[in-house]
Scaffold this motif. Structure first.
Motif, PDB file in Angstrom:
ATOM      1  N   GLY A  77       2.808  10.173  -3.314  1.00  0.00           N
ATOM      2  CA  GLY A  77       2.864  10.232  -1.855  1.00  0.00           C
ATOM      3  C   GLY A  77       4.271   9.958  -1.347  1.00  0.00           C
ATOM      4  O   GLY A  77       5.216   9.811  -2.118  1.00  0.00           O
ATOM      5  N   GLN A 107       2.111   7.203  -6.687  1.00  0.00           N
ATOM      6  CA  GLN A 107       1.074   8.177  -7.034  1.00  0.00           C
ATOM      7  C   GLN A 107       1.377   9.548  -6.453  1.00  0.00           C
ATOM      8  O   GLN A 107       0.519  10.415  -6.393  1.00  0.00           O
ATOM      9  CB  GLN A 107      -0.290   7.683  -6.549  1.00  0.00           C
ATOM     10  N   LEU A 126       2.323   1.815  -3.452  1.00  0.00           N
ATOM     11  CA  LEU A 126       1.311   2.333  -4.375  1.00  0.00           C
ATOM     12  C   LEU A 126       1.035   3.820  -4.111  1.00  0.00           C
ATOM     13  O   LEU A 126       0.850   4.596  -5.058  1.00  0.00           O
ATOM     14  CB  LEU A 126       0.023   1.514  -4.284  1.00  0.00           C
ATOM     15  N   GLU A 127       1.029   4.217  -2.847  1.00  0.00           N
ATOM     16  CA  GLU A 127       0.876   5.643  -2.527  1.00  0.00           C
ATOM     17  C   GLU A 127       2.073   6.431  -3.052  1.00  0.00           C
ATOM     18  O   GLU A 127       1.916   7.529  -3.592  1.00  0.00           O
ATOM     19  CB  GLU A 127       0.747   5.837  -1.016  1.00  0.00           C
ATOM     20  N   TYR A 128       3.264   5.867  -2.911  1.00  0.00           N
ATOM     21  CA  TYR A 128       4.499   6.521  -3.352  1.00  0.00           C
ATOM     22  C   TYR A 128       4.496   6.763  -4.862  1.00  0.00           C
ATOM     23  O   TYR A 128       4.830   7.855  -5.315  1.00  0.00           O
ATOM     24  CB  TYR A 128       5.695   5.662  -2.948  1.00  0.00           C
ATOM     25  N   LEU A 148       6.994   7.661   0.848  1.00  0.00           N
ATOM     26  CA  LEU A 148       7.288   6.297   1.280  1.00  0.00           C
ATOM     27  C   LEU A 148       8.051   6.415   2.593  1.00  0.00           C
ATOM     28  O   LEU A 148       9.036   7.163   2.656  1.00  0.00           O
ATOM     29  CB  LEU A 148       8.136   5.591   0.217  1.00  0.00           C
ATOM     30  N   GLU A 192       0.830  -1.209   0.000  1.00  0.00           N
ATOM     31  CA  GLU A 192       0.000   0.000   0.000  1.00  0.00           C
ATOM     32  C   GLU A 192       0.865   1.261   0.000  1.00  0.00           C
ATOM     33  O   GLU A 192       0.564   2.224  -0.715  1.00  0.00           O
ATOM     34  CB  GLU A 192      -0.941  -0.002   1.212  1.00  0.00           C
ATOM     35  N   HIS A 193       1.949   1.252   0.796  1.00  0.00           N
ATOM     36  CA  HIS A 193       2.845   2.414   0.844  1.00  0.00           C
ATOM     37  C   HIS A 193       3.510   2.652  -0.507  1.00  0.00           C
ATOM     38  O   HIS A 193       3.649   3.798  -0.942  1.00  0.00           O
ATOM     39  CB  HIS A 193       3.913   2.226   1.925  1.00  0.00           C
TER      40      HIS A 193
END
Length: 122
Positions: free
Chosen positions: A91, A89, A85-87, A93, A82-83
């Motif tokens: 976000g 996009q 995938l956020e990164y 890490l 999940e981290h």
């Protein structure tokens, strides 16, 4: 109304209301666990794809890198996925995960005989 269960050992067994309720609860729990597993697998598969692109490594190595990050940071695999995938996009890490991911990518690029510098030019 009578309810029966089918099995290999007892072709037709009459279920009591208590047995029927217990079987319903068991099947409901199993269904929830399967739904969570399918969801987790989808997130992890997407993160593997992201690591393939980030590190320019094969999917097998990306899976190993993801697993390594999870083990070395003592973070659940799904959370690491999940981290990541956020990164990808935009976000952030978490620092330890970012560090271990970079190390894992370098490690698996070396194993594959790829240029180490290309893995760090992210």
């Amino acid at each position: 109304m009578a309810f029966f269960t089918l099995s290999r050992h007892q072709p037709l067994a009459l279920l009591s209301s208590t047995d029927l309720a217990a079987e319903y609860d068991r099947l409901t729990t199993e269904n929830q666990q399967l739904r969570r597993a399918v969801s987790s697998h989808a997130v992890i598969d997407q993160a593997v794809g992201a690591v393939v692109v980030l590190g320019r490594i094969a999917p097998e190595e990306a899976w190993r890198a993801l697993r390594d990050v999870s083990q070395r940071t003592n973070t659940k695999l799904r959370a690491v996925a999940e981290h990541i995938l956020e990164y990808v996009q935009g976000g952030a890490l978490p620092g330890p995960e970012r560090l271990e991911l970079g190390r894992a990518i370098v490690r698996y690029r070396r194993c594959a005989g790829l240029d180490e510098a290309a893995a760090t030019d992210q």
